[in-house]
Motif scaffolding. Structure first.
Motif, PDB file in Angstrom:
ATOM      1  N   ASP A  53      -6.892 -15.698   2.528  1.00 25.50           N
ATOM      2  CA  ASP A  53      -7.113 -14.318   2.948  1.00 25.50           C
ATOM      3  C   ASP A  53      -7.946 -13.616   1.882  1.00 25.50           C
ATOM      4  OD1 ASP A  53      -5.511 -14.623   5.269  1.00 25.50           O
ATOM      5  OD2 ASP A  53      -3.719 -14.384   4.049  1.00 25.50           O
ATOM      6  N   GLU A  54      -9.225 -13.933   1.850  1.00 23.62           N
ATOM      7  CA  GLU A  54     -10.100 -13.415   0.789  1.00 23.62           C
ATOM      8  C   GLU A  54     -10.206 -11.891   0.838  1.00 23.62           C
ATOM      9  OE1 GLU A  54     -14.670 -13.930  -0.745  1.00 23.62           O
ATOM     10  OE2 GLU A  54     -13.700 -15.591   0.308  1.00 23.62           O
ATOM     11  N   GLU A  55     -10.353 -11.337   2.029  1.00 22.34           N
ATOM     12  CA  GLU A  55     -10.427  -9.883   2.188  1.00 22.34           C
ATOM     13  C   GLU A  55      -9.515  -9.473   3.336  1.00 22.34           C
ATOM     14  OE1 GLU A  55     -14.223  -7.994   2.133  1.00 22.34           O
ATOM     15  OE2 GLU A  55     -15.082  -9.573   0.881  1.00 22.34           O
ATOM     16  N   ILE A  56      -8.632  -8.501   3.070  1.00 22.78           N
ATOM     17  CA  ILE A  56      -7.732  -8.012   4.110  1.00 22.78           C
ATOM     18  C   ILE A  56      -7.649  -6.499   4.043  1.00 22.78           C
ATOM     19  CG2 ILE A  56      -6.331 -10.113   4.218  1.00 22.78           C
ATOM     20  CD1 ILE A  56      -4.235  -8.718   2.498  1.00 22.78           C
ATOM     21  N   GLU A  57      -7.271  -5.907   5.168  1.00 21.58           N
ATOM     22  CA  GLU A  57      -7.027  -4.466   5.223  1.00 21.58           C
ATOM     23  C   GLU A  57      -5.532  -4.260   5.383  1.00 21.58           C
ATOM     24  OE1 GLU A  57      -7.941  -0.765   8.209  1.00 21.58           O
ATOM     25  OE2 GLU A  57      -9.635  -2.063   7.674  1.00 21.58           O
ATOM     26  N   ILE A  58      -4.978  -3.331   4.611  1.00 24.23           N
ATOM     27  CA  ILE A  58      -3.551  -3.010   4.672  1.00 24.23           C
ATOM     28  C   ILE A  58      -3.425  -1.572   5.144  1.00 24.23           C
ATOM     29  CG2 ILE A  58      -1.369  -2.899   3.416  1.00 24.23           C
ATOM     30  CD1 ILE A  58      -3.903  -4.784   1.665  1.00 24.23           C
ATOM     31  N   ASN A 104       0.864  -1.186   0.000  1.00 26.91           N
ATOM     32  CA  ASN A 104       0.000   0.000   0.000  1.00 26.91           C
ATOM     33  C   ASN A 104       0.897   1.231   0.000  1.00 26.91           C
ATOM     34  OD1 ASN A 104      -1.813   2.036   0.406  1.00 26.91           O
ATOM     35  ND2 ASN A 104      -2.582   1.286   2.366  1.00 26.91           N
ATOM     36  N   ASN A 105       0.929   1.961  -1.101  1.00 30.60           N
ATOM     37  CA  ASN A 105       1.756   3.164  -1.245  1.00 30.60           C
ATOM     38  C   ASN A 105       1.010   4.437  -0.869  1.00 30.60           C
ATOM     39  OD1 ASN A 105       3.954   1.687  -2.423  1.00 30.60           O
ATOM     40  ND2 ASN A 105       2.734   1.553  -4.275  1.00 30.60           N
ATOM     41  N   ASN A 106      -0.114   4.294  -0.199  1.00 31.44           N
ATOM     42  CA  ASN A 106      -0.974   5.437   0.114  1.00 31.44           C
ATOM     43  C   ASN A 106      -0.824   5.866   1.564  1.00 31.44           C
ATOM     44  OD1 ASN A 106      -2.573   5.468  -2.491  1.00 31.44           O
ATOM     45  ND2 ASN A 106      -2.866   3.359  -1.813  1.00 31.44           N
ATOM     46  N   ASP A 107      -1.261   7.067   1.856  1.00 34.15           N
ATOM     47  CA  ASP A 107      -1.264   7.598   3.216  1.00 34.15           C
ATOM     48  C   ASP A 107      -2.555   7.250   3.952  1.00 34.15           C
ATOM     49  OD1 ASP A 107       1.255   8.728   2.916  1.00 34.15           O
ATOM     50  OD2 ASP A 107       0.445  10.601   2.120  1.00 34.15           O
ATOM     51  N   PHE A 108      -3.273   6.260   3.446  1.00 31.62           N
ATOM     52  CA  PHE A 108      -4.514   5.804   4.061  1.00 31.62           C
ATOM     53  C   PHE A 108      -4.607   4.289   3.904  1.00 31.62           C
ATOM     54  CE2 PHE A 108      -5.233   7.353  -0.252  1.00 31.62           C
ATOM     55  CZ  PHE A 108      -5.802   6.264  -0.881  1.00 31.62           C
ATOM     56  N   ALA A 109      -5.394   3.666   4.764  1.00 27.96           N
ATOM     57  CA  ALA A 109      -5.586   2.214   4.713  1.00 27.96           C
ATOM     58  C   ALA A 109      -6.397   1.839   3.473  1.00 27.96           C
ATOM     59  CB  ALA A 109      -6.301   1.734   5.968  1.00 27.96           C
ATOM     60  N   ILE A 110      -6.172   0.623   2.973  1.00 27.88           N
ATOM     61  CA  ILE A 110      -6.927   0.111   1.832  1.00 27.88           C
ATOM     62  C   ILE A 110      -7.433  -1.291   2.135  1.00 27.88           C
ATOM     63  CG2 ILE A 110      -5.651   1.475   0.129  1.00 27.88           C
ATOM     64  CD1 ILE A 110      -4.126  -1.136  -0.606  1.00 27.88           C
ATOM     65  N   ASN A 111      -8.418  -1.708   1.391  1.00 26.66           N
ATOM     66  CA  ASN A 111      -8.925  -3.073   1.445  1.00 26.66           C
ATOM     67  C   ASN A 111      -8.488  -3.793   0.176  1.00 26.66           C
ATOM     68  OD1 ASN A 111     -10.349  -2.769   3.875  1.00 26.66           O
ATOM     69  ND2 ASN A 111     -12.103  -1.905   2.810  1.00 26.66           N
TER      70      ASN A 111
END
Length: 161
Positions: free
Chosen positions: A63-68, A39-46
């Protein structure tokens, strides 16, 4: 003119793998695999993993759905479950969105499974070489380029003029 109000940037590592498994008649062979999501963002992603139609019978997503979290990376795990000696080729599609579902991008990791018996008859038009594997097998029977990175960006726009 559209107003840009969000940008989305992600990478995946392990974006291409070629497996040459040894599958014994009457036994199930399970190969544990993963895709590293950056994740290259300044916010979390799914992130949500989904196999393409060509692989849905041989892929088990763990891991079908994860938060990074922001500016971090995480492994998304899946298993290749084989009960036959056929070849398969397809993608593990990784769907990304911000946690609010406002922006997104899809990246695909390519997975080729080279079996001794070639392609199943119903799959012959899928474009995979159905010749039996004549190359020597690696010690772990997996050829993979873990440095193969696929990146993607998405820009969400407001359509007001």
């Amino acid at each position: 003119m559209p107003t840009v109000f969000g940008q989305f940037s992600v990478d995946i590592v392990g974006g291409k793998a070629v497996l040459r498994p040894e599958v014994k008649e009457g036994e199930t062979t399970i190969i544990e695999r993963s895709i590293t999501i950056i994740n290259n963002n300044d916010f979390a992603i799914n992130a949500r993993l989904e196999p393409s139609k060509e692989l849905e019978d041989v892929i088990e997503i763990i891991d079908e759905e994860i938060e990074i979290e922001a500016n971090s990376e995480k492994e998304a795990r899946y298993n290749v479950v084989l009960t036959d000696k056929y070849s398969y080729s397809g993608n593990i599609n990784v769907f990304f969105s911000d946690v609010d579902g406002q922006a997104g991008v899809v990246l695909s990791a390519v997975l080729d499974i080279i079996g001794e018996d070639g392609l199943k008859e119903s799959d012959e038009d899928e474009g995979v070489n159905d010749e039996p594997n004549s190359e020597p097998l690696e010690e772990d029977n997996v050829d993979t380029n873990n440095d193969f990175i696929i990146g993607g960006n998405s820009v969400k726009e407001d359509d007001e003029k």
